[in-house]
Enzyme design. Structure first.
Site, short mmCIF file in Angstrom:
data_model
loop_
_atom_site.label_atom_id
_atom_site.label_comp_id
_atom_site.label_asym_id
_atom_site.label_seq_id
_atom_site.Cartn_x
_atom_site.Cartn_y
_atom_site.Cartn_z
N GLY A 179 -2.01 64.95 24.22
CA GLY A 179 -0.86 64.05 24.34
C GLY A 179 0.07 64.51 25.45
O GLY A 179 -0.31 65.31 26.30
N ASN A 180 1.28 63.96 25.47
CA ASN A 180 2.27 64.41 26.46
C ASN A 180 3.67 64.24 25.88
O ASN A 180 3.82 63.79 24.74
CB ASN A 180 2.10 63.67 27.78
CG ASN A 180 2.34 62.18 27.63
OD1 ASN A 180 3.46 61.75 27.35
ND2 ASN A 180 1.29 61.38 27.80
N ARG A 181 4.68 64.60 26.65
CA ARG A 181 6.04 64.71 26.12
C ARG A 181 6.84 63.40 26.11
O ARG A 181 8.03 63.41 25.79
CB ARG A 181 6.84 65.73 26.93
CG ARG A 181 6.32 67.13 26.81
CD ARG A 181 7.22 68.09 27.59
NE ARG A 181 6.69 69.45 27.54
CZ ARG A 181 6.81 70.26 26.50
NH1 ARG A 181 7.44 69.86 25.42
NH2 ARG A 181 6.29 71.47 26.54
#
Ligand code: PMT
Length: 216
Positions: free
Chosen positions: A21-23
């Protein structure tokens, strides 16, 4: 007008319990969707998983992976006049997804990643989208040069460039500071809450759309 907004992160599955995933919190994209809706437009928000409430007056299409976001955009782009891509889409996804939870055994394992579809980049080339096309650029160096390269390669009318290496703006924060990169000029906007900035962005995008319509 019909407006498409993408927002949030994508999740690229590794096995039934793990993902890449990412932020992205979704805040920037949700504020843009909400600002368009408050201006009286019909908005479809295609969003990866976030903890945010769906903004009032916005149609909502939840997705998880880059592949699902690509399908959702492909299905709805045809009836849009404006499309704004604020989502942080994974550029790579695991080549295979394990059916069962991967067990801890070897000291090191390899994960093969393959490219995802460039959703924004395929709007013109694959889908023949002729409306106003706006992307974001999340950069940690050479902000304007990289944004210009994306503007051209993805055939956008506008790239909203944010320096995600600066603390307090970009991913997750409540504020952002962006530069609008058009084919002929750039405009730097001051630091603002994502809520206030979204209104400025919507005004700029609607003006750009009106200019584009007048020119055609
Ligand atoms: O969600 P927040 O926490 O509020 O944070 C906001 C933000 C930092 C996520 C947002 O302002 C932002 O910069 N979004 C774009 C993030 C990104 O993935 O940028 P990029 O430079 O990697 O991608 C360029 C553009 O192509 C983006 O419009 C992206 O949506 C699009 N893209 C990228 C890859 C891909 N496979 N498909 C795409 O459509």
């Amino acid at each position: 007008m019909n407006i498409l907004v993408t927002a949030g992160p994508t999740r690229e599955p590794i096995d039934p319990v793990r993902f890449i995933g990412n932020r992205s919190s979704g805040k920037m994209g949700y504020e843009i969707a909400s600002a368009f809706a408050r201006e009286g437009h019909t908005v479809l928000l295609v969003s990866g998983p976030t903890s945010l409430d769906v903004p009032d007056g916005v149609d909502f299409l939840p997705i998880e992976s880059a592949n699902e976001m690509n399908e959702a955009v492909a299905n709805h782009l045809g009836r849009m006049q404006v499309a704004v891509f604020a989502a942080a889409v994974a550029d790579y996804t695991p080549s295979t997804v394990a059916k069962e939870k991967i067990k801890k055994s070897a000291d090191a394992i390899m994960l093969e990643l393959v490219r995802t579809t460039d959703i924004l980049g395929s709007c013109r080339s694959e889908h023949g989208f002729a409306g106003t096309l706006v992307g974001f650029a999340a950069e940690t160096e050479n902000l304007i040069a990289h944004a210009r390269e994306k503007l051209t390669r993805k055939q956008c009318d506008l790239i909203i460039a944010n320096d995600v290496s600066k603390p307090g703006i970009g991913f997750e924060s409540d504020q952002n500071e962006v530069t609008l990169v058009y084919p002929e000029r750039i405009e730097q906007l001051p630091l603002a809450s994502k809520h206030d900035l979204a209104h400025q962005l919507v005004r700029a995008i609607l003006m750009l759309h009106a200019e584009k319509c007048a020119a055609n």
